[in-house]
Design a protein around this motif. Structure first.
Motif, PDB file in Angstrom:
ATOM      1  N   ARG A   1       0.833  -1.212   0.000  1.00 28.78           N
ATOM      2  CA  ARG A   1       0.000   0.000   0.000  1.00 28.78           C
ATOM      3  C   ARG A   1       0.865   1.259   0.000  1.00 28.78           C
ATOM      4  NH1 ARG A   1      -3.049  -2.921   3.891  1.00 28.78           N
ATOM      5  NH2 ARG A   1      -2.088  -1.701   5.560  1.00 28.78           N
ATOM      6  N   THR A   2       1.938   1.231   0.782  1.00 29.42           N
ATOM      7  CA  THR A   2       2.841   2.390   0.835  1.00 29.42           C
ATOM      8  C   THR A   2       3.492   2.620  -0.525  1.00 29.42           C
ATOM      9  OG1 THR A   2       3.309   1.900   3.165  1.00 29.42           O
ATOM     10  CG2 THR A   2       4.818   3.376   2.030  1.00 29.42           C
ATOM     11  N   ALA A   3       3.920   1.529  -1.187  1.00 27.15           N
ATOM     12  CA  ALA A   3       4.540   1.651  -2.511  1.00 27.15           C
ATOM     13  C   ALA A   3       3.542   2.197  -3.528  1.00 27.15           C
ATOM     14  CB  ALA A   3       5.081   0.292  -2.956  1.00 27.15           C
ATOM     15  N   LYS A   4       2.274   1.760  -3.423  1.00 24.28           N
ATOM     16  CA  LYS A   4       1.245   2.241  -4.348  1.00 24.28           C
ATOM     17  C   LYS A   4       1.028   3.746  -4.187  1.00 24.28           C
ATOM     18  CE  LYS A   4      -2.086   1.550  -7.369  1.00 24.28           C
ATOM     19  NZ  LYS A   4      -1.784   1.137  -8.757  1.00 24.28           N
TER      20      LYS A   4
ATOM     21  N   THR B   1      11.989  -9.988   2.689  1.00 23.17           N
ATOM     22  CA  THR B   1      12.815  -9.736   3.868  1.00 23.17           C
ATOM     23  C   THR B   1      13.064  -8.243   4.030  1.00 23.17           C
ATOM     24  OG1 THR B   1      14.876  -9.963   2.611  1.00 23.17           O
ATOM     25  CG2 THR B   1      13.988 -11.949   3.648  1.00 23.17           C
ATOM     26  N   VAL B   2      13.313  -7.832   5.260  1.00 23.36           N
ATOM     27  CA  VAL B   2      13.697  -6.447   5.529  1.00 23.36           C
ATOM     28  C   VAL B   2      15.036  -6.465   6.245  1.00 23.36           C
ATOM     29  CG1 VAL B   2      12.300  -6.444   7.639  1.00 23.36           C
ATOM     30  CG2 VAL B   2      13.064  -4.283   6.657  1.00 23.36           C
ATOM     31  N   ALA B   3      15.982  -5.735   5.701  1.00 29.83           N
ATOM     32  CA  ALA B   3      17.310  -5.611   6.317  1.00 29.83           C
ATOM     33  C   ALA B   3      17.410  -4.247   6.974  1.00 29.83           C
ATOM     34  CB  ALA B   3      18.403  -5.780   5.260  1.00 29.83           C
ATOM     35  N   LYS B   4      17.792  -4.236   8.240  1.00 27.84           N
ATOM     36  CA  LYS B   4      17.942  -2.980   8.976  1.00 27.84           C
ATOM     37  C   LYS B   4      19.419  -2.619   9.006  1.00 27.84           C
ATOM     38  CE  LYS B   4      13.879  -3.876  11.839  1.00 27.84           C
ATOM     39  NZ  LYS B   4      13.342  -4.019  13.207  1.00 27.84           N
ATOM     40  N   TYR B   5      19.766  -1.492   8.389  1.00 31.73           N
ATOM     41  CA  TYR B   5      21.153  -1.058   8.295  1.00 31.73           C
ATOM     42  C   TYR B   5      21.528  -0.187   9.495  1.00 31.73           C
ATOM     43  CZ  TYR B   5      21.853  -2.778   3.531  1.00 31.73           C
ATOM     44  OH  TYR B   5      22.015  -3.582   2.428  1.00 31.73           O
ATOM     45  N   ALA B   6      22.832  -0.058   9.680  1.00 28.47           N
ATOM     46  CA  ALA B   6      23.333   0.728  10.806  1.00 28.47           C
ATOM     47  C   ALA B   6      22.954   2.200  10.680  1.00 28.47           C
ATOM     48  CB  ALA B   6      24.852   0.581  10.914  1.00 28.47           C
ATOM     49  N   ASN B   7      22.744   2.701   9.457  1.00 25.13           N
ATOM     50  CA  ASN B   7      22.351   4.100   9.273  1.00 25.13           C
ATOM     51  C   ASN B   7      20.832   4.292   9.304  1.00 25.13           C
ATOM     52  OD1 ASN B   7      21.694   2.875   6.886  1.00 25.13           O
ATOM     53  ND2 ASN B   7      22.964   4.175   5.587  1.00 25.13           N
ATOM     54  N   ARG B   8      20.114   3.265   9.842  1.00 20.90           N
ATOM     55  CA  ARG B   8      18.663   3.294  10.061  1.00 20.90           C
ATOM     56  C   ARG B   8      17.846   3.145   8.790  1.00 20.90           C
ATOM     57  NH1 ARG B   8      17.715   7.942  14.743  1.00 20.90           N
ATOM     58  NH2 ARG B   8      19.137   7.038  16.293  1.00 20.90           N
ATOM     59  N   VAL B   9      18.496   2.840   7.678  1.00 17.15           N
ATOM     60  CA  VAL B   9      17.780   2.609   6.425  1.00 17.15           C
ATOM     61  C   VAL B   9      17.223   1.189   6.427  1.00 17.15           C
ATOM     62  CG1 VAL B   9      17.997   2.452   3.918  1.00 17.15           C
ATOM     63  CG2 VAL B   9      19.198   4.253   5.161  1.00 17.15           C
TER      64      VAL B   9
ATOM     65  N   LEU C   1      13.252  -2.406  -2.680  1.00 16.54           N
ATOM     66  CA  LEU C   1      12.861  -1.091  -2.166  1.00 16.54           C
ATOM     67  C   LEU C   1      13.739  -0.742  -0.980  1.00 16.54           C
ATOM     68  CD1 LEU C   1       8.985  -1.684  -2.076  1.00 16.54           C
ATOM     69  CD2 LEU C   1      10.189  -0.393  -3.811  1.00 16.54           C
ATOM     70  N   PHE C   2      13.931   0.559  -0.746  1.00 18.20           N
ATOM     71  CA  PHE C   2      14.622   0.977   0.467  1.00 18.20           C
ATOM     72  C   PHE C   2      13.923   2.217   1.036  1.00 18.20           C
ATOM     73  CE2 PHE C   2      16.767   3.111  -3.012  1.00 18.20           C
ATOM     74  CZ  PHE C   2      17.062   4.380  -2.552  1.00 18.20           C
ATOM     75  N   ASP C   3      13.891   2.262   2.348  1.00 19.71           N
ATOM     76  CA  ASP C   3      13.167   3.308   3.072  1.00 19.71           C
ATOM     77  C   ASP C   3      14.173   4.083   3.925  1.00 19.71           C
ATOM     78  OD1 ASP C   3      11.460   4.895   4.448  1.00 19.71           O
ATOM     79  OD2 ASP C   3      10.179   3.291   5.205  1.00 19.71           O
ATOM     80  N   ILE C   4      14.382   5.353   3.592  1.00 20.06           N
ATOM     81  CA  ILE C   4      15.418   6.142   4.260  1.00 20.06           C
ATOM     82  C   ILE C   4      15.037   6.489   5.690  1.00 20.06           C
ATOM     83  CG2 ILE C   4      16.643   8.352   4.219  1.00 20.06           C
ATOM     84  CD1 ILE C   4      16.587   8.238   1.198  1.00 20.06           C
ATOM     85  N   ASP C   5      13.777   6.881   5.898  1.00 18.68           N
ATOM     86  CA  ASP C   5      13.381   7.304   7.248  1.00 18.68           C
ATOM     87  C   ASP C   5      12.724   6.194   8.052  1.00 18.68           C
ATOM     88  OD1 ASP C   5      10.977   7.087   5.978  1.00 18.68           O
ATOM     89  OD2 ASP C   5      10.251   9.092   6.457  1.00 18.68           O
ATOM     90  N   GLY C   6      12.484   5.040   7.432  1.00 17.38           N
ATOM     91  CA  GLY C   6      11.899   3.911   8.143  1.00 17.38           C
ATOM     92  C   GLY C   6      10.404   4.009   8.376  1.00 17.38           C
ATOM     93  N   ARG C   7       9.776   5.057   7.823  1.00 20.66           N
ATOM     94  CA  ARG C   7       8.336   5.238   8.028  1.00 20.66           C
ATOM     95  C   ARG C   7       7.548   5.298   6.722  1.00 20.66           C
ATOM     96  NH1 ARG C   7       8.501  10.232  12.168  1.00 20.66           N
ATOM     97  NH2 ARG C   7      10.559  10.509  11.270  1.00 20.66           N
ATOM     98  N   GLY C   8       8.216   5.032   5.616  1.00 23.20           N
ATOM     99  CA  GLY C   8       7.535   5.004   4.327  1.00 23.20           C
ATOM    100  C   GLY C   8       7.433   6.338   3.629  1.00 23.20           C
ATOM    101  N   HIS C   9       7.859   7.425   4.308  1.00 25.85           N
ATOM    102  CA  HIS C   9       7.761   8.753   3.698  1.00 25.85           C
ATOM    103  C   HIS C   9       8.830   8.958   2.621  1.00 25.85           C
ATOM    104  CE1 HIS C   9       5.939   9.981   7.830  1.00 25.85           C
ATOM    105  NE2 HIS C   9       5.040   9.445   7.040  1.00 25.85           N
ATOM    106  N   GLU C  10       9.918   8.220   2.723  1.00 24.61           N
ATOM    107  CA  GLU C  10      10.991   8.329   1.729  1.00 24.61           C
ATOM    108  C   GLU C  10      11.328   6.944   1.198  1.00 24.61           C
ATOM    109  OE1 GLU C  10      14.110  11.464   2.171  1.00 24.61           O
ATOM    110  OE2 GLU C  10      13.586  11.320   4.277  1.00 24.61           O
TER     111      GLU C  10
END
Length: 603
Positions: free
Chosen positions: A24-27, A49-57, A69-78
């Motif tokens: 839904r977020t991607a749509k 799978t979701v990989a959590k990086y040290a820089n919070r991505v 897909l990658f999410d910069i802020d972890g909340r789907g806004h980016e």
């Protein structure tokens, strides 16, 4: 964002609810993406799978395959697609096209995109708002090379005289995120052979550049240690800049050589030099020949309508002679749209410009046209290509492994199979199953007369696709787009996987699971490697444990997995995670995409 290597802190599977939320977020984030586009990057019945990086991505990927897909802020806004996702669906995002190959050198080095480096189409700058995800393409190549977020709106850009930063690049081809999948997939041969196009309007990094401000801004805005700073071209004589240029040239040189088939190093350069001297008339003739070859061999009526860019990259380019680089700009037509319109005027095809996508669509093929009837397609002999995913290493006694995804008709789609006389007890590949539903559409004449791209749903087809899937009180669809028909039909079938090793063949229900290799620390700071999921690939855990004991000169044992009857794991003393994965690929033929590796000892 991914210039330097960043360690993965945690890796886990998404639950069903989280997968639906991600979709839904991607749509919402990619409004021009169709359901089929989202299915391509987030298949419904495959583990994500979701990989959590040290820089919070957060990085989302198909289990055992590629980051999508990658999410910069972890909340789907980016949320952004990776280049792997954009290679599967090139039109997932709107794109800026670069003016020339020299600009691409700096984009591939991690620089942000400046407006002077963007090619503005004749119809003007497209509309956009700040913070929107856009991709970056090079001229004549449909595959994006980078993705980022717009820094201002189109109105603000015009007020600024098309100067300043257009796109803040978040991910690009061959950065650390791309490397995380080991570069196991590249598009077809025509996608990336011309990623760096020499342009006389742009100075080479090793030559003196002109002093215009636009040129400086367009080519040399880069990010250093996370801070954005423009690189002055006049300082290109300094040692640091020379080192940077060397690195960029090495990178782009590697990109230009990316091809799936192995090329002959002694013959192709000579052939390319010969074809570079073709006249405009000869190029026009070659284009027509490639189009007719594609219409005869790969373009099917059931696939129509298709975008001109897809026709070019997936059908016309593969039909060109070996060693030839087809460039539409060197023809008399100059543009793909004008060339297709000329073929439409001649009556060979029917085409129309899509005002929303702003490109020409191929609608129909006139297979009774004299040119089509007179052309005799060439029979191309495919060169033997080593299938590393399926072939076992030379010298190994282990038999060849074959893995394939199959589908079995369910009660939902059985009426469609019976209507066309197909066996409902057989297993079908994805293409065979899609062909069944299109045969039914053709048999019942369900193509919408006013819009050939859509299929009208009769009672049987509507029930097959949607019965039980539509909420109570909601109306059933009356038509479906052709591009969504095949994938929707497959989703209503039972997915299975077929594994064969020598004479032993097993077909199991569900998608195939990956082999998990995990290294963790035990008491006394000792390492232990766990290996599970072997049964899916017809491998005996006890035999493998005995083999690994001799190979690594260490103790091994097997144990039944808790709560999973009949499934065992192999425990190997020591941190042999990389060697173990290589052993499974080389000696057992397990495809790399089905091996999941996690090292818990790294901090």
């Amino acid at each position: 964002m991914f210039k330097k290597h960043v360690d993965v802190k945690a890796l886990q599977r998404l639950s069903g609810a989280d997968k639906k939320k991600l979709r839904r977020t991607a749509k919402e984030r990619f409004p021009q993406a169709s359901d089929a586009d989202l299915d391509a990057i987030l298949p419904p019945k495959v583990e994500v799978t979701v990989a959590k990086y040290a820089n919070r991505v957060l990085v989302y990927g198909i289990e055992g395959e590629f980051p999508m897909l990658f999410d910069i802020d972890g909340r789907g806004h980016e949320l952004f697609p990776t280049v792997y996702a954009l290679w599967k669906v090139p039109d997932l995002l709107p794109a800026f096209t670069l003016k020339g190959g020299e600009v691409s050198r700096f984009i591939l080095g991690g620089a942000d995109l400046m407006f002077p480096g963007v090619s503005i189409p004749p119809e003007g700058l497209p509309s956009f708002q700040p913070g929107q995800p856009w991709s970056v393409k090079v001229p004549g190549n449909p595959a994006p090379i980078a993705v980022g977020a717009t820094t201002m709106s189109s109105n603000e850009a015009l007020k600024a005289g098309l100067r300043g930063k257009a796109l803040r690049i978040t991910h690009y081809f061959k950065d650390s995120l791309w490397d995380s999948a080991d570069g196991r997939y590249v598009p077809n041969e025509g996608f990336y052979e011309d990623i760096v196009v020499e342009d006389p309007n742009y100075a080479s990094p090793s030559q003196p550049a002109d002093s215009s401000e636009d040129h400086v801004e367009g080519m040399h805005d880069s990010t250093i240690e996370g801070e954005e700073a423009a690189v002055d071209v006049s300082e290109s004589h300094t040692t640091d800049h020379d080192i940077h240029v060397e690195a960029i040239e090495d990178l782009t040189a590697g990109v230009s050589e990316v091809k799936l088939p192995e090329d002959n190093a002694t013959e192709e350069p000579t052939e390319e030099r010969e074809h570079q001297n073709l006249s405009t008339e000869e190029i026009d003739s070659l284009l027509d020949k490639c189009l007719l070859q594609a219409l005869h061999t790969s373009v099917k009526d059931k696939d129509l309508p298709i975008p001109g860019s897809t026709l070019w990259s997936n059908h016309i380019l593969p039909c060109r002679p070996t060693g030839v680089t087809l460039d539409i700009k060197k023809s008399s037509h100059k543009k793909l749209s004008k060339w297709l319109q000329s073929k439409s005027s001649a009556g060979l095809i029917s085409s129309k410009e899509d005002k929303h996508k702003k490109e020409v669509m191929l609608l129909r093929i006139n297979r009774g046209h004299p040119d089509y009837m007179a052309f005799k397609p060439e029979k191309r002999v495919q060169e033997p290509v080593v299938q590393h995913d399926n072939v076992v290493a030379e010298g190994s006694s282990t038999k060849q492994l074959e893995v394939a995804e199959t589908y079995k008709p369910s009660s939902h789609v059985n009426p469609i199979f019976m209507a066309v006389g197909a066996d409902t007890s057989k297993y079908y590949s994805a293409s065979e199953a899609s062909d069944i539903v299109f045969r039914y559409v053709e048999k019942e004449n369900l193509v919408k007369q006013t819009d050939k791209a859509k299929v009208v749903l009769d009672v049987a087809l509507c029930d097959a696709l949607y019965k039980g899937a539509i909420k109570k009180g909601s109306a059933y669809p009356t038509e479906i787009h052709k591009r969504d028909l095949g994938s929707t039909f497959l989703n209503r079938m039972q997915i299975h996987h077929r594994v064969a090793r020598g004479n032993e063949v097993v077909i199991r229900k569900g998608a195939i699971r990956t082999i998990q290799i995990m290294t963790e620390r035990r008491q006394g700071n000792k390492k232990m490697t766990r290996l599970s999921g072997l049964e899916c690939f017809l491998m005996d855990p006890d035999s493998l444990a005995s083999e690994l004991q001799k190979k690594f000169a260490c103790s091994t044992t097997t144990a039944e997995l808790p709560g999973k009857k009949g499934q065992h794991e192999v425990l190997v003393q020591g941190g042999v995670i990389d060697d173990l994965a290589k052993h499974l690929v080389d000696h057992y033929g397990v495809p790399k995409r089905f091996i999941e590796v996690l090292d818990k000892t790294k901090r």
